[in-house]
Design an enzyme around this catalytic site. Structure first.
Site, PDB file in Angstrom:
ATOM      1  N   SER A   1       0.823  -1.203   0.000  1.00 22.38           N
ATOM      2  CA  SER A   1       0.000   0.000   0.000  1.00 22.38           C
ATOM      3  C   SER A   1       0.855   1.250   0.000  1.00 22.38           C
ATOM      4  O   SER A   1       1.850   1.341   0.738  1.00 22.38           O
ATOM      5  CB  SER A   1      -0.931  -0.003   1.212  1.00 22.38           C
ATOM      6  OG  SER A   1      -1.646   1.207   1.299  1.00 22.38           O
ATOM      7  N   ASP A   2       0.471   2.204  -0.809  1.00 21.39           N
ATOM      8  CA  ASP A   2       1.069   3.527  -0.740  1.00 21.39           C
ATOM      9  C   ASP A   2       0.650   4.175   0.576  1.00 21.39           C
ATOM     10  O   ASP A   2      -0.403   3.861   1.135  1.00 21.39           O
ATOM     11  CB  ASP A   2       0.585   4.360  -1.925  1.00 21.39           C
ATOM     12  CG  ASP A   2       1.275   5.712  -1.977  1.00 21.39           C
ATOM     13  OD1 ASP A   2       2.414   5.804  -1.495  1.00 21.39           O
ATOM     14  OD2 ASP A   2       0.662   6.668  -2.484  1.00 21.39           O
TER      15      ASP A   2
END
Length: 812
Positions: free
Chosen positions: A30-31
């Site tokens: 995930s960013d």
């Protein structure tokens, strides 16, 4: 249907196969910004400066010069500087790549009059500068740069970006490095991000660091719980961000992700021509797999991290929003473009989120697992139902021959030849084979104890002919056929059968109740005649017993042989066929009703799996075979018992069920197969649970109930007749109408047995290593990572000691 369900929860599917991949996803990269955090930059008061006469306001204003202030901001940092910092008035959102026009930035924010006036003043001040050149943010260089001409005509350049990038551009970087790194680290430990601003006067002047803007991007309120929920579902979440490592560590700590964050050092890089390193897993898996996240990474790092995790064996998902995320989104098993992503990111992704935050991904994951469960239930049922039908008819055709049971229990022909051999070879008596069958159900649930001879009302009500051969007893012949004609007129000379009366019923009963059957097989005609010559003695001499022949009969007025007019009416009866089969119409009805109910499985209620889903075909096929075997075996057992229903020692006789006509046997098997199919569906849909532990969907339940009612009604009241040359007759027709009830009870009993065996089979197989789902051996990579870090720490200690010794030598 699954794609539509996902869209209602804010996840638009662009590739249908990604639903299956998402159900099996066990790793999510995930960013950080905008996904794990709110993406709402709040400028802090702390602004360390490294150039005289600079402060927070001057540094912030010059940072705005390194942006397109006349256009709406395109990224979060420009939004922070222009809108939050300088409070510039903002128009509509700038169009993204490929958009024809801008979109509304959302609901209008309430802005005070003082902020409006301050923003207008700052905008007027910025407009006194002329932007000569502008380089937008590049994720590889991690900076934005603008070249400007001031009101005084002087040309200068402004750059803003990551502190370590701007620091390395400065001429005095070595002098201020320790102070800058110390300050950035201190801010990062508090979760505060840093944005450095540098300036260069003239074309060839040196760069200098003006100061560091500090801002906070707090985590979303639901992110910590979402990550905890993901762990419960068997999904590990790794953070991948371009922010400083200390910021990533603090954010991961707040979110409960762990603090083992890996910087860019030691991460793989693409080879020549953009090729993936051949030793990616062997060399880098021990570094990547145990890490909780990665900081200060470049786009190629993201791509190779995802590729390494995939090669290790993870089903990897990736979230992103920018052009720099597109390669990793494309490479991931499930590329997820978050809300507000660029066109490039959306084009490279498999799923596009329309709501903010990571919680949308987890909800989409649960829905994907529900969809996968329905697919698995469908496959399980379809295999088991197909095996049931194919194996049942294969065995029934070759192993259960109706004619064999008919002849065995009805003693057709064999008794006539063995007991009265002088009759067996007479061609004039061939018609006896058509007269010897008799079809009367047993009364009182058991074998009758007697009958009223040829005057029995059952004979007259059913218009049956008594199983009697030609006899010279005019009284008996008259009573049977209602005619006083000489039998020789109808059936030819009777020299070979003079004074013989032969009745085909139960042999054992006949032996006990009739002297004709005692003694040798060549008993004299006079003895036989003396026993049964008159109709008045028939009542006392004969008993039907249990073996009542059940032929396939049709009303007819045709004489058994070519005779004269006035031939008595009788039933022309045929023996049962040589192999069992169902009419085509019944097979079509089974398929039609079955598939009609099966379609509704797409709306069924299911429990999502607590672990990632993957196709375990050995387990699926084993469970399907077990379900099909139980349904098939119970159908074969019922068919055998029905064919053997005329046996006084058979299963049906022991339960008090009367013998079955062949037409009813066919409709019985139609009902049994139909019920077993529908009940197998309810067993297959619950997998490891018993069928009562997971309620079915209302649509599925309604469709199945309609099909069950239709099948039961057809089997119960099917009109007597022929289909494809086979007799059919409703189970509820005739004297005995309880057969549909017994078939239902029989199917329900076997349904409970089938479901119990299903649960036992799945739990037993899941305990075996060869049937367990694949799982990455994380412990192995963690141990390798531990040894790697211990080695690195020792090398660092040795290097520190060496540097310390060198400093002492230099001092001396």
């Amino acid at each position: 249907m699954g794609s539509r369900m996902l869209s209602r929860d804010g996840a638009i599917v662009t590739r249908l196969a990604s639903i299956e991949s998402m159900a099996g996803m066990d790793m999510l990269c995930s960013d950080k910004t905008g996904t794990l955090t709110l993406n709402k930059m709040v400028i802090q008061d702390d602004c360390p400066t490294f150039t005289p006469n600079e402060n927070k306001e001057t540094v912030l204003f010059q940072a705005a010069l390194a942006a397109k202030w006349k256009e709406p901001p395109r990224d979060a940092l420009d939004t922070m500087v222009l809108k939050t910092g300088l409070k510039l008035p903002q128009g509509p959102k700038a169009p993204a790549d490929g958009d024809a026009e801008g979109e509304s930035a959302g609901p209008a924010e309430v802005v005070s009059q003082a902020d409006l006036e301050e923003g207008q003043r700052n905008l007027d001040k910025l407009n006194t500068f002329t932007q000569i050149d502008f380089t937008p943010f590049d994720p590889r260089t991690k900076k934005t740069e603008g070249k400007l001409r001031g009101p005084d005509g002087n040309v200068f350049s402004i750059a803003k970006g990551a502190p370590h990038v701007i620091l390395n551009m400065c001429a005095n970087k070595e002098e201020i490095r320790l102070d800058v790194e110390k300050k950035v680290h201190e801010l990062g430990t508090r979760g505060i991000r840093s944005l450095a601003v540098g300036r260069k006067d003239g074309e060839d002047g040196p760069w200098r660091l003006l100061g560091i803007l500090t801002f906070l991007d707090p985590p979303r309120p639901d992110t910590k719980q979402t990550i905890a929920d993901a762990k419960v579902l068997g999904v590990e979440v790794k953070m991948i961000t371009g922010d400083h490592k200390v910021v990533a560590v603090e954010t991961a700590r707040q979110l409960g992700m762990g603090t083992l964050i890996q910087g860019p050092q030691g991460l793989p890089m693409l080879g020549e021509g953009g090729s993936v390193p051949p030793d990616l897993v062997d060399k880098y898996a021990a570094l990547i797999v145990p890490s909780c996240g990665f900081a200060q990474v470049f786009p190629e790092h993201k791509y190779l991290i995802v590729e390494c995790l995939r090669q290790v064996g993870y089903r990897c998902g990736m979230t992103g929003d920018g052009v720099n995320d597109a390669p990793a989104l494309k490479r991931a098993d499930v590329g997820i473009a978050v809300q507000g992503a660029t066109d490039a990111a959306r084009a490279a992704s498999d799923i596009v989120l329309t709501h903010e935050g990571l919680s949308v991904c987890i909800e989409a994951l649960k829905i994907a697992r529900e969809i996968f469960a329905r697919l698995k239930n469908f496959i399980n049922y379809r295999i088991s139902a197909t095996l049931q039908l194919l194996v049942f008819f294969f065995i029934a055709v070759f192993a259960l021959e109706p004619r064999v049971y008919y002849e065995k229990n009805g003693l057709v022909g064999r008794v006539l030849v063995s007991v009265l051999p002088e009759l067996g070879g007479n061609p004039k008596l061939d018609f006896l084979k058509e007269l010897q069958y008799f079809n009367i159900p047993r009364k009182n649930w058991r074998c009758p104890t007697g009958w009223d001879g040829v005057d029995d009302v059952r004979f007259k009500n059913f218009k049956r002919t008594l199983n009697v051969t030609v006899t010279t007893s005019t009284a008996l012949f008259t009573t049977v056929y209602g005619s006083t004609a000489n039998p020789e007129t109808k059936y030819g000379p009777s020299n070979d059968v003079d004074s013989h009366t032969v009745t085909y019923f139960d042999v054992d009963s006949m032996k006990l109740r009739n002297p004709f059957w005692h003694g040798a097989s060549n008993a004299s005609a006079s003895n036989a005649s003396a026993s049964i010559a008159s109709a008045s003695n028939a009542s006392a001499s004969f008993d039907i017993g249990c073996n009542i022949l059940l032929p396939i009969c049709k009303d007819s007025t045709t004489c058994p042989i070519n005779g004269t007019d006035g031939c008595p009416p009788y039933q022309k009866c045929d023996a049962w066929p040589f192999f069992f089969q169902l009419p085509v119409l019944m097979l079509m009805l089974i398929t039609l009703l079955n598939d009609g109910a099966l379609i509704s499985i797409g709306y069924d209620f299911v429990k999502p799996s607590p672990i990632p889903e993957r196709w375990n075909f050995p387990l699926v096929f084993s469970v399907s075979c077990m379900l099909g075997a139980v349904a098939c075996g119970s159908s074969l057992l019922l068919l055998w018992a029905a064919l053997d229903s005329n046996n006084p020692n058979g299963v049906f006789a022991g339960m008090g069920i009367p013998p079955m006509e062949y037409g009813k046997i066919i409709t019985m098997i139609y009902l049994k197969v139909s019920l077993s199919d529908f009940l197998t569906l309810f067993s297959a849909r619950t997998q490891t649970d018993f069928f009562w532990e997971v309620r079915p969907g209302f649509i599925l339940l309604g469709a199945a109930m309609c099909s069950l009612v239709i099948s039961t009604f057809l089997a119960s009241f099917w009109p007597e007749g022929d289909l494809d040359g086979l007799p059919v007759k409703g189970l509820a027709l005739g004297d005995y109408s309880l057969m549909p009830l017994w078939i239902w009870i029989y199917c329900l009993i076997w349904w409970f047995v089938q479901d119990a065996l299903k649960v036992i089979t799945i739990r037993t197989l899941m305990a075996m290593p060869q049937f367990r789902p694949f799982k990455v051996d994380r412990a192995k990579y963690e141990e390798e990572n531990r040894l790697m870090r211990e080695k690195a720490d020792k090398e660092e200690e040795l290097m520190a000691l060496a540097n310390k010794g060198k400093k002492k030598d230099d001092h001396h």
